[in-house]
Design a protein around this motif. Structure first.
Motif, PDB file in Angstrom:
ATOM      1  N   MET B  40       0.835  -1.204   0.000  1.00 42.57           N
ATOM      2  CA  MET B  40       0.000   0.000   0.000  1.00 42.57           C
ATOM      3  C   MET B  40       0.871   1.257   0.000  1.00 42.57           C
ATOM      4  SD  MET B  40      -2.897  -1.385  -0.232  1.00 42.57           S
ATOM      5  CE  MET B  40      -3.678   0.217  -0.371  1.00 42.57           C
ATOM      6  N   SER B  41       1.930   1.254   0.812  1.00 41.83           N
ATOM      7  CA  SER B  41       2.837   2.404   0.877  1.00 41.83           C
ATOM      8  C   SER B  41       3.496   2.656  -0.476  1.00 41.83           C
ATOM      9  CB  SER B  41       3.930   2.163   1.920  1.00 41.83           C
ATOM     10  OG  SER B  41       3.397   2.209   3.208  1.00 41.83           O
ATOM     11  N   LEU B  42       3.893   1.574  -1.143  1.00 46.01           N
ATOM     12  CA  LEU B  42       4.568   1.711  -2.433  1.00 46.01           C
ATOM     13  C   LEU B  42       3.608   2.316  -3.474  1.00 46.01           C
ATOM     14  CD1 LEU B  42       7.003   1.254  -4.248  1.00 46.01           C
ATOM     15  CD2 LEU B  42       6.265  -1.119  -4.569  1.00 46.01           C
ATOM     16  N   LYS B  43       2.385   1.812  -3.512  1.00 47.61           N
ATOM     17  CA  LYS B  43       1.394   2.343  -4.457  1.00 47.61           C
ATOM     18  C   LYS B  43       1.143   3.838  -4.189  1.00 47.61           C
ATOM     19  CE  LYS B  43      -1.279  -1.971  -5.070  1.00 47.61           C
ATOM     20  NZ  LYS B  43      -1.251  -2.261  -6.523  1.00 47.61           N
ATOM     21  N   LEU B  44       0.964   4.182  -2.918  1.00 44.64           N
ATOM     22  CA  LEU B  44       0.702   5.575  -2.551  1.00 44.64           C
ATOM     23  C   LEU B  44       1.905   6.464  -2.895  1.00 44.64           C
ATOM     24  CD1 LEU B  44      -1.255   7.588  -1.125  1.00 44.64           C
ATOM     25  CD2 LEU B  44      -0.018   7.072   1.005  1.00 44.64           C
ATOM     26  N   SER B  45       3.102   5.933  -2.645  1.00 45.05           N
ATOM     27  CA  SER B  45       4.310   6.725  -2.903  1.00 45.05           C
ATOM     28  C   SER B  45       4.463   6.990  -4.403  1.00 45.05           C
ATOM     29  CB  SER B  45       5.545   5.982  -2.379  1.00 45.05           C
ATOM     30  OG  SER B  45       5.440   5.786  -0.990  1.00 45.05           O
ATOM     31  N   ILE B  46       4.218   5.969  -5.227  1.00 44.09           N
ATOM     32  CA  ILE B  46       4.335   6.160  -6.676  1.00 44.09           C
ATOM     33  C   ILE B  46       3.333   7.229  -7.138  1.00 44.09           C
ATOM     34  CG2 ILE B  46       3.968   5.054  -8.934  1.00 44.09           C
ATOM     35  CD1 ILE B  46       5.087   2.460  -7.675  1.00 44.09           C
ATOM     36  N   ILE B  72       7.400  -5.555  -5.400  1.00 45.26           N
ATOM     37  CA  ILE B  72       7.979  -4.411  -6.115  1.00 45.26           C
ATOM     38  C   ILE B  72       7.927  -4.653  -7.634  1.00 45.26           C
ATOM     39  CG2 ILE B  72      10.063  -2.998  -6.368  1.00 45.26           C
ATOM     40  CD1 ILE B  72      10.816  -3.838  -3.483  1.00 45.26           C
ATOM     41  N   VAL B  73       8.240  -5.870  -8.028  1.00 39.65           N
ATOM     42  CA  VAL B  73       8.203  -6.220  -9.459  1.00 39.65           C
ATOM     43  C   VAL B  73       6.777  -6.081 -10.006  1.00 39.65           C
ATOM     44  CG1 VAL B  73       8.446  -8.156 -11.087  1.00 39.65           C
ATOM     45  CG2 VAL B  73      10.258  -7.674  -9.424  1.00 39.65           C
ATOM     46  N   LYS B  74       5.789  -6.461  -9.178  1.00 42.94           N
ATOM     47  CA  LYS B  74       4.387  -6.389  -9.622  1.00 42.94           C
ATOM     48  C   LYS B  74       3.965  -4.947  -9.925  1.00 42.94           C
ATOM     49  CE  LYS B  74       0.904  -7.474  -6.975  1.00 42.94           C
ATOM     50  NZ  LYS B  74       0.243  -8.179  -5.836  1.00 42.94           N
ATOM     51  N   GLU B  75       4.630  -3.973  -9.277  1.00 41.80           N
ATOM     52  CA  GLU B  75       4.302  -2.561  -9.533  1.00 41.80           C
ATOM     53  C   GLU B  75       4.977  -2.026 -10.794  1.00 41.80           C
ATOM     54  OE1 GLU B  75       1.947  -0.858  -7.934  1.00 41.80           O
ATOM     55  OE2 GLU B  75       1.619  -2.699  -6.787  1.00 41.80           O
ATOM     56  N   GLY B  76       5.753  -2.864 -11.472  1.00 37.96           N
ATOM     57  CA  GLY B  76       6.364  -2.444 -12.729  1.00 37.96           C
ATOM     58  C   GLY B  76       7.864  -2.186 -12.643  1.00 37.96           C
ATOM     59  N   PHE B  77       8.465  -2.377 -11.479  1.00 40.25           N
ATOM     60  CA  PHE B  77       9.917  -2.199 -11.334  1.00 40.25           C
ATOM     61  C   PHE B  77      10.648  -3.338 -12.051  1.00 40.25           C
ATOM     62  CE2 PHE B  77       8.432   0.602  -8.135  1.00 40.25           C
ATOM     63  CZ  PHE B  77       9.477   1.424  -7.735  1.00 40.25           C
ATOM     64  N   VAL B  90      14.428  -0.625 -10.102  1.00 40.56           N
ATOM     65  CA  VAL B  90      14.227   0.715 -10.629  1.00 40.56           C
ATOM     66  C   VAL B  90      12.928   0.786 -11.430  1.00 40.56           C
ATOM     67  CG1 VAL B  90      15.555   0.385 -12.760  1.00 40.56           C
ATOM     68  CG2 VAL B  90      15.452   2.651 -11.721  1.00 40.56           C
ATOM     69  N   TYR B  91      12.338   1.977 -11.455  1.00 39.50           N
ATOM     70  CA  TYR B  91      11.070   2.201 -12.146  1.00 39.50           C
ATOM     71  C   TYR B  91      11.114   3.591 -12.748  1.00 39.50           C
ATOM     72  CZ  TYR B  91       5.956   2.615 -12.746  1.00 39.50           C
ATOM     73  OH  TYR B  91       4.695   2.779 -13.243  1.00 39.50           O
ATOM     74  N   TRP B  92      10.460   3.765 -13.892  1.00 37.46           N
ATOM     75  CA  TRP B  92      10.465   5.052 -14.581  1.00 37.46           C
ATOM     76  C   TRP B  92       9.027   5.537 -14.667  1.00 37.46           C
ATOM     77  CZ3 TRP B  92      14.059   8.445 -15.691  1.00 37.46           C
ATOM     78  CH2 TRP B  92      13.860   9.413 -16.691  1.00 37.46           C
ATOM     79  N   ILE B  93       8.728   6.649 -14.013  1.00 32.56           N
ATOM     80  CA  ILE B  93       7.338   7.113 -13.916  1.00 32.56           C
ATOM     81  C   ILE B  93       6.819   7.782 -15.198  1.00 32.56           C
ATOM     82  CG2 ILE B  93       5.780   8.666 -12.667  1.00 32.56           C
ATOM     83  CD1 ILE B  93       7.197   8.017 -10.119  1.00 32.56           C
TER      84      ILE B  93
END
Lengths: 284, 284
Positions: B40-46, B72-77, B90-93
């Motif tokens: 949840m924190s990761l989604k909110l932070s992104i 983390i990988v599931k969020e696209g990293f 790493v992830y690119w917004i």
């Protein structure tokens, strides 16, 4: 996979592995696998490898199987390296200290000293990085791609940033620095290139400005004067322009073990002097 | 962490992050965290970073927190690099193509051309690797440690393998080769060292044999004669022994931005010739 044992009535398979050159094995996981079945297979495989005297165990895990990372780590594996689409984990079976080679340690950068017939040097200002917004003119630089040769990479960077076509002359010098990118070190190769075109076409995304600047004007620039490394670069580059400096030139060599080619960068001027002096003594 | 939102009555915290030099943020996870709360924190932070126009997002994840990799990988990293005790994702917004710099691409090796006053060259036979068991005599070689300078590393390897103390003379040449270690490339620096001791003490774990061999005997060795790279090494090394070759010597330079030191390897003979010829013209 080879089936060797059974657990709770279920068959347990050994992981498929190939031998490496150093008494170890490499497992390359490809297809999705049930985590519990994988855990049992991994435990059984480690037992089996231990019986065989195997030393290092490598597991290459595609990013799609990221859910297995924690299972592998729980068995004592550690991370060796990662690329965008996979993680390489490694484990050492013997009780002795491991001899697993370290991961890649260096990024490789290139800088291009390009001077035209009017004694003007090709310089740019960058849009990002530590020098952005300072009005600092610098030679075009960049990072070598995976699998790219130095001399190819430096010509590509100049073409991308400025649109100038070039011919490779020599590696003039190189710098090794540490802790430049996370814990990694950096090798920066200063190269001399001969320009084959004149009209600059700037790369808008990364470059703020690009131009040909008279070498004397660049040398006198107060920002360059305050920047020790820029002065070193100028010093070596000007020595080369004045034909009183010899760097390293790439010679293509064939590997003894495979049909691979690589480039050996040597002071070819000094090596050629040998043959010319040998020729002289032959003819005299 | 900053609390910004709530989910199912629970408080959701933003991940603590620091800015990098390129418009991105770096998150360094240290303490264990509940996987669902982390997700949840990761989604909110992104979401929050996107509002702020942040580009790249780095997450440094210690190996103890391997269970979070899949979240983390599931969020696209994707994976950027890994060291034994951590994984960097790493992830690119932005919707644009990413400009995340590539990982370290090269391992750095060194080879030592060491010749004593009796014109004997220091050679070894290795216990492992492609050349094991072939009776092939080669110069001592090794891999540079993380953060180690080339000239330090090559002296260390000679000391470890043969017990010989040395003084660094020059980098004579270097070779760049690809696909040498998984997908990584290799930079191999051939160095000339001056021996300061004579009695060989062999490293039993890695070395099968070590000795001083007359250069002429080594040159005539049929295995060396068949090995193109060994012949190149000999060619350059002998040119140096005969004082008709100039390689690169390390000069210590100070960084303009930090109190870091690095070494710039240049053809110092050619650079010094400048000042001597300048002196000559001054005195004439």
């Amino acid at each position: 996979m080879t089936s060797l044992a059974a657990y709770n009535g279920e068959q347990i398979d050994l992981l498929a592995a190939v031998n490496d050159d150093h008494g170890g094995v490499i497992v390359e996981l490809k297809a999705p696998i049930d985590p519990r079945a994988f855990e049992m297979s991994l435990k059984l495989s480690i037992w089996s490898w231990r019986q065989q005297g195997i030393k290092g165990v490598w597991i290459k895990l595609p990013i799609e199987l990221a859910s297995l990372v924690q299972i592998i780590v729980k068995e004592g594996f550690w991370y060796h390296h990662a690329e965008p689409n996979y993680l390489m984990l490694v484990y050492w079976i013997p009780a002795t200290e491991h001899t697993i080679p370290s991961n890649a340690t260096h990024r490789v950068g290139v800088g291009a000293f390009v001077v035209n017939d009017r004694k003007e040097i090709l310089v740019v200002q960058e849009k990002s990085g530590k020098l952005r917004g300072l009005g600092f003119w610098k030679i075009p630089t960049g990072v070598i791609n995976q699998g790219e040769d130095l001399f190819t990479g430096v010509m590509r960077e100049v073409k991308e940033e400025t649109g100038i076509d070039t011919e490779f002359v020599e590696v003039l010098a190189f710098r090794q620095s540490h802790q430049s990118f996370f814990e990694k070190s950096d090798l920066f190769f200063l190269c001399m290139l001969r320009p084959l075109s004149f009209v600059i076409q700037m790369q808008e995304s990364e470059i703020e400005a690009a131009k040909w600047m008279p070498i004397e004007e660049y040398t006198a620039d107060p920002l360059v004067q305050k920047h020790e490394f820029a002065k070193y670069i100028l010093n070596v580059g000007i020595a080369k322009v004045e034909k009183r400096y010899s760097g390293f030139y790439p010679v293509c060599i064939q590997s003894a073990f495979a049909d691979e080619q690589s480039y050996f960068y040597v002071n070819s001027r000094d090596l050629e002097q040998k043959s010319s002096s040998a020729n002289e003594s032959n003819s005299s």
